[in-house]
Design a protein around this motif. Structure first.
Motif, short mmCIF file in Angstrom:
data_model
loop_
_atom_site.label_atom_id
_atom_site.label_comp_id
_atom_site.label_asym_id
_atom_site.label_seq_id
_atom_site.Cartn_x
_atom_site.Cartn_y
_atom_site.Cartn_z
N THR A 123 0.84 -1.20 0.00
CA THR A 123 0.00 0.00 0.00
C THR A 123 0.87 1.25 0.00
O THR A 123 0.61 2.20 -0.75
CB THR A 123 -0.93 0.00 1.22
N ARG A 124 1.92 1.25 0.82
CA ARG A 124 2.84 2.40 0.83
C ARG A 124 3.48 2.58 -0.54
O ARG A 124 3.62 3.70 -1.03
CB ARG A 124 3.91 2.22 1.90
N ALA A 125 3.86 1.48 -1.17
CA ALA A 125 4.47 1.57 -2.50
C ALA A 125 3.49 2.15 -3.52
O ALA A 125 3.88 2.95 -4.39
CB ALA A 125 4.95 0.19 -2.96
N ALA A 126 2.20 1.77 -3.42
CA ALA A 126 1.19 2.29 -4.33
C ALA A 126 1.02 3.80 -4.15
O ALA A 126 0.84 4.55 -5.12
CB ALA A 126 -0.14 1.57 -4.12
N VAL A 127 1.08 4.24 -2.89
CA VAL A 127 0.96 5.68 -2.61
C VAL A 127 2.18 6.43 -3.13
O VAL A 127 2.06 7.51 -3.72
CB VAL A 127 0.76 5.91 -1.10
N ILE A 128 3.37 5.86 -2.91
CA ILE A 128 4.59 6.49 -3.42
C ILE A 128 4.54 6.61 -4.94
O ILE A 128 4.88 7.66 -5.50
CB ILE A 128 5.82 5.67 -2.99
N LEU A 129 4.12 5.55 -5.61
CA LEU A 129 4.03 5.59 -7.07
C LEU A 129 3.03 6.65 -7.53
O LEU A 129 3.30 7.40 -8.47
CB LEU A 129 3.61 4.21 -7.61
N GLN A 130 1.89 6.73 -6.84
CA GLN A 130 0.89 7.72 -7.21
C GLN A 130 1.44 9.14 -7.07
O GLN A 130 1.26 9.99 -7.95
CB GLN A 130 -0.37 7.57 -6.33
N LEU A 131 2.12 9.41 -5.96
CA LEU A 131 2.68 10.74 -5.76
C LEU A 131 3.76 11.05 -6.79
O LEU A 131 3.79 12.14 -7.35
CB LEU A 131 3.24 10.87 -4.34
N ALA A 132 4.62 10.07 -7.07
CA ALA A 132 5.68 10.28 -8.05
C ALA A 132 5.11 10.57 -9.43
O ALA A 132 5.60 11.47 -10.15
CB ALA A 132 6.60 9.07 -8.09
N ARG A 133 4.09 9.83 -9.83
CA ARG A 133 3.49 10.05 -11.15
C ARG A 133 2.79 11.42 -11.22
O ARG A 133 2.74 12.05 -12.28
CB ARG A 133 2.50 8.92 -11.46
N SER A 134 2.24 11.86 -10.11
CA SER A 134 1.56 13.16 -10.08
C SER A 134 2.56 14.31 -10.18
O SER A 134 2.25 15.37 -10.75
CB SER A 134 0.76 13.32 -8.77
N LEU A 135 3.76 14.11 -9.63
CA LEU A 135 4.75 15.18 -9.56
C LEU A 135 5.74 15.19 -10.72
O LEU A 135 6.32 16.24 -11.00
CB LEU A 135 5.57 15.03 -8.27
N GLY A 136 5.95 14.07 -11.37
CA GLY A 136 7.10 13.89 -12.24
C GLY A 136 7.00 14.46 -13.64
O GLY A 136 6.21 15.38 -13.90
N PRO A 137 7.80 13.92 -14.56
CA PRO A 137 7.86 14.49 -15.92
C PRO A 137 6.55 14.41 -16.68
O PRO A 137 6.32 15.21 -17.59
CB PRO A 137 8.95 13.64 -16.60
N GLY A 138 5.69 13.45 -16.33
CA GLY A 138 4.37 13.37 -16.96
C GLY A 138 3.29 14.04 -16.14
O GLY A 138 2.10 13.91 -16.46
N GLY A 139 3.69 14.73 -15.08
CA GLY A 139 2.74 15.42 -14.21
C GLY A 139 3.15 16.86 -14.00
O GLY A 139 3.39 17.60 -14.95
N MET A 140 3.30 17.26 -12.73
CA MET A 140 3.51 18.66 -12.40
C MET A 140 4.79 19.24 -13.01
O MET A 140 4.77 20.34 -13.58
CB MET A 140 3.54 18.82 -10.88
N VAL A 141 5.91 18.53 -12.89
CA VAL A 141 7.17 19.06 -13.42
C VAL A 141 7.09 19.20 -14.94
O VAL A 141 7.54 20.21 -15.51
CB VAL A 141 8.35 18.15 -13.01
N GLY A 142 6.51 18.21 -15.61
CA GLY A 142 6.33 18.32 -17.06
C GLY A 142 5.43 19.48 -17.43
O GLY A 142 5.69 20.20 -18.42
N GLY A 143 4.39 19.71 -16.65
CA GLY A 143 3.50 20.84 -16.91
C GLY A 143 4.20 22.16 -16.75
O GLY A 143 3.97 23.11 -17.52
N GLN A 144 5.08 22.26 -15.75
CA GLN A 144 5.86 23.50 -15.57
C GLN A 144 6.77 23.74 -16.76
O GLN A 144 6.95 24.87 -17.21
CB GLN A 144 6.67 23.41 -14.28
N MET A 145 7.34 22.66 -17.30
CA MET A 145 8.20 22.79 -18.48
C MET A 145 7.41 23.31 -19.67
O MET A 145 7.86 24.19 -20.41
CB MET A 145 8.84 21.44 -18.80
N LEU A 146 6.21 22.76 -19.86
CA LEU A 146 5.36 23.23 -20.95
C LEU A 146 4.99 24.70 -20.77
O LEU A 146 4.91 25.46 -21.75
CB LEU A 146 4.09 22.38 -21.03
N ASP A 147 4.77 25.10 -19.53
CA ASP A 147 4.42 26.49 -19.23
C ASP A 147 5.57 27.42 -19.58
O ASP A 147 5.38 28.49 -20.17
CB ASP A 147 4.05 26.61 -17.75
N LEU A 148 6.79 27.03 -19.20
CA LEU A 148 7.95 27.84 -19.54
C LEU A 148 8.14 27.93 -21.06
O LEU A 148 8.47 29.00 -21.60
CB LEU A 148 9.21 27.24 -18.91
#
Length: 317
Positions: free
Chosen positions: A151-176
């Motif tokens: 369960t902890r691993a599933a939560v870690i994966l969810q947070l990483a996918r939300s934040l990473g290159p296909g999520g928040m960080v990628g969105g910031q790059m597109l914004d720039l």
């Protein structure tokens, strides 16, 4: 659906938000203490002070609220849900510290006080953001957040996918990129409506939707429940960003606790510029209703999440 199932009074939502925010604030204070944890060597006082400056500045704490309220559906102990919510908030605060940097949005104020790089310095702010993000994963990986490793691993994966290159960080790059940062002539990119929606779904929506899904992962929700909550989270995230863009046009700096009218000054691509202000408001309201509709399979236990969707559309700060 009855009116009781649909939502709760605004005062009840405000009270619930305040209660969760207070609990998260207390937990963050404990997590950001100077004393090192087991396995750590030493915590530099200046670094921890800067991390506290970035994370303990108040705010609605909407993301941890979404974690906690979703986890309630599945009987997750509140202490575990709060720890996961605190981890999400640490990650969110990291993003704010870095977004405010001169190389990014170059903001001087956040939540009514100096940003971390202004209160300290740019290098300290970078490290404070790094520290907040790393600590977020530390908190989730701790068995105190959930006794089951999968369960902890599933939560870690969810947070990483939300934040990473296909999520928040990628969105910031597109914004720039849309600001013309990487164009030879510095010209603004002309994004289509679909491209704006994609960028916003990544930059802002991914972590909001991820907060809902982290609550579901903690509760080991089944596939149909997870799908419904994902639809809710995505619609909520999109509505939140449009509301934010509208407030950037209509609200005062005092209301927002930071500078406003920045998007227009920088020529940023938003759905307000793409659709016009009135149409953007209609789309915000439509998405709020879409989020509420996604919860049709849930009963009164989802009332706070429905109210959160209404709040997102109606908020003034």
């Amino acid at each position: 659906m009855s009116s009781v199932e649909r939502t709760v009074p605004a005062a009840a939502l405000a009270s619930a938000l305040s209660e969760t925010a207070g609990a998260i604030e207390t937990l963050l204070e404990a997590l950001l203490q100077d004393k090192p944890e087991a396995g750590e060597v030493y915590r530099p006082a200046r670094l921890l002070a800067a991390m506290r400056h970035g994370a303990l500045a108040g705010g609605k704490r909407l993301r941890p609220f979404l974690v906690v309220e979703t986890a309630k559906f599945f009987g997750v102990p509140v202490g575990q849900a709060l720890r996961a919510g605190a981890a999400v908030e640490l990650a969110h605060c990291y993003s704010l510290v870095h977004d405010d940097l001169p190389a990014m949005d170059d903001d001087d104020t956040r939540r009514g006080r100096p940003t971390v790089h202004k209160a300290y310095d740019e290098a300290t702010a970078i490290l404070a953001g790094d520290g907040l993000l790393t600590l977020a994963f530390d908190v989730i990986a701790d068995p105190n957040t959930h006794p089951d490793g999968q369960t902890r691993a599933a939560v870690i994966l969810q947070l990483a996918r939300s934040l990473g290159p296909g999520g928040m960080v990628g969105g910031q790059m597109l914004d720039l990129a849309a600001e013309g940062r990487f164009a030879a002539d510095g010209a603004l990119a002309r994004l289509s409506e679909a491209e704006i929606r994609q960028m916003q779904a990544m930059k802002t929506g991914a972590l909001l939707a991820g907060s809902v899904l982290i609550g579901a992962r903690l509760g080991q929700a089944d596939a149909s429940q997870t799908a419904a909550l994902e639809r809710y989270g995505k619609a909520l995230g999109a509505a939140f960003q449009i509301a934010d863009d509208i407030l950037d046009v209509e609200a005062s700096p005092e209301q927002m606790g930071k500078a406003t009218a920045k998007d227009d000054a920088k020529g940023k691509a938003t759905l307000v510029t793409a659709l016009g202000l009135d149409a953007a408001k209609r789309e915000r309201d439509r998405l709020s209703e879409e989020a509420i509709t996604a919860l049709a399979g849930f009963g009164p236990e989802a009332a706070m999440l429905r109210a959160a969707a209404e709040f997102t559309a109606q908020r003034k700060s």
